[in-house]
Scaffold this motif. Sequence first.
Motif: not given
Length: 579
Positions: A344, A484, A489, A521, A542, A544
């Motif tokens: 990040d 996103y 993911c 995430r 994951g 996001s």
Amino acid sequence: MKHLNKLASVFCMAAMGLTALTGCEGSDMFSVNGPDWLSEKIDSIANSNKGTAPTISPTTLGATDNSDTWWTSHLDADIKIESNKSYSTTFTNYTSGANNYNNYVVVLRKADKTEYCCLRSDDYGWGDSFASCTHSNSASADWGAWLAQMNGAKVTVTVTNYGDNTADVVAEVTGTEGLTSTQKYLGIPVESADLYLDFTTDGCHYVFDKAEMDVADLKDQQPESMELINVPAEVDKGTSVKDFTSTLKAKVTYSDGAIKDVDASDLEFVVVPDMETVGEKYVVATLKKTLLGKTADKTISANAKFSVVAGIKSITITKAPEHTHYYFFNSSAFASADRTLAFDPTGMEVTAKYVEGEDAVLDNSKLTFSAIPATAGEHEVTITTENGRKTTVKVNVAESKLVAANPTPSVVGATDNSSAFWTEFSDDIKVPAGKTLEYGFTNYTDAALNYHNFCVILRNASLTEYVVVRADNYGWTYDNSGPYGYKDCTPSGGQTDWAAWLAAMNGAKCKVYITNNNNGRADIQITMLGNDGVTYTQSYWGISGIDVNDLQSALTVENAHIVFGSAAARKHYTRAHRR
């Protein structure tokens, strides 16, 4: 050769004579008196042309009272769409008229039923291939008028396989009162050698005009316009035109509406004014090829702006990222999972030292970051510029602390499994950074469809959703945008035997684990101990777009209900209020 020419003349004369005979009353080309071998050859040719068009069955798809729920009816057999061919079928569409989506649906998939995408009649769809295609509906300015004429509308759907791992789906619609519209899904990524067509229903049915589809060879098209894509904002001084343009592409629109990405190898490039000086430049591309690669009637061109910059000599981190402590959690079912965490860069500043000119802070979007092992300890992240300059930053990874959800009400959904989607919810519970929230419950379902089970919702305090995921390896982000949320993911892929899984979900003992990784995430892990004694798993790694300080979760159901039990985690914490 002399004998061959004579034989050819004989065959031609025989064919002409037979053709003439077919014009006589009562004559039959295939019963002409002649040598047996000639009649057999003609019969062979005629028979080879029979049945080559794929057959649609049934010709009435769906309950005629439009009572089909989603995914109820399908063709008896998927239709293979061959490369460099267009397949068309015409049908009458009937709808309950309750919603735009209660109309025909096109499904593209592989032979093994893996879906490329589902494409609705109202300019909406899903699946990885849908996310990468261009779509439009000429009736989108007034959906009400469009829907009012869809009950009895005549629809022609054409699927084109371009043989280059892309396909188009175009539907021409004439409404009951004469309103015409066109639904286009163009440039759909597929595997050309493994493309199959199906239709399905949702509050609708359709009656096909005939059983056989119309099949035609791919028609060539002239290029009409194009735009350049993949053009970098900056290019290092000294880069050659060939190296700079080698990765560029053009999105080309052709005369009959096809849209294709054309590689640099089919384009000609020139840079104005040059590549030798620093400053703003234009790259101009030209194309003189048709859709099928022949010489076009005219040349089309497009240009794009970019900058030539002094090359980056080195980079340095001049401001540390806001978050350098990340967290992971692996439930017992995922103890051996081999996965990584994303870096990040929020708050970080990376300063570049150029070969010439002043230093400058780089845009983080122009940098790439190495993945971080999801294991406890200190890890080094490599930061890389577009021209390969590198630096590193260290982050710490620790196992997340498990805390138990204590949701209310204790039962979500009508106990007869009649609750419609998005009508019943558990209360929202905050998931702090670095923590893993555990839900424990028993799932009950009418078992009619895979998605008639629980769903997990991640959202913020204002109830804007980050993601909604189902028990059956599917989900979405609130505005279906990206990249996103759900589109960024990694789902685990679902079950190897969906029928067995669905049958086992009525009374299944379920655990849901939600981890706030503190890197923007979140992870979701699901274990389901079915009524057959088998443990099924589902994960979404994951996810996001998460605000690490504003993450809440809730559960909902569709034609199912869940009963919460006591959690095995070590402590509870305060629930956030649902609005």
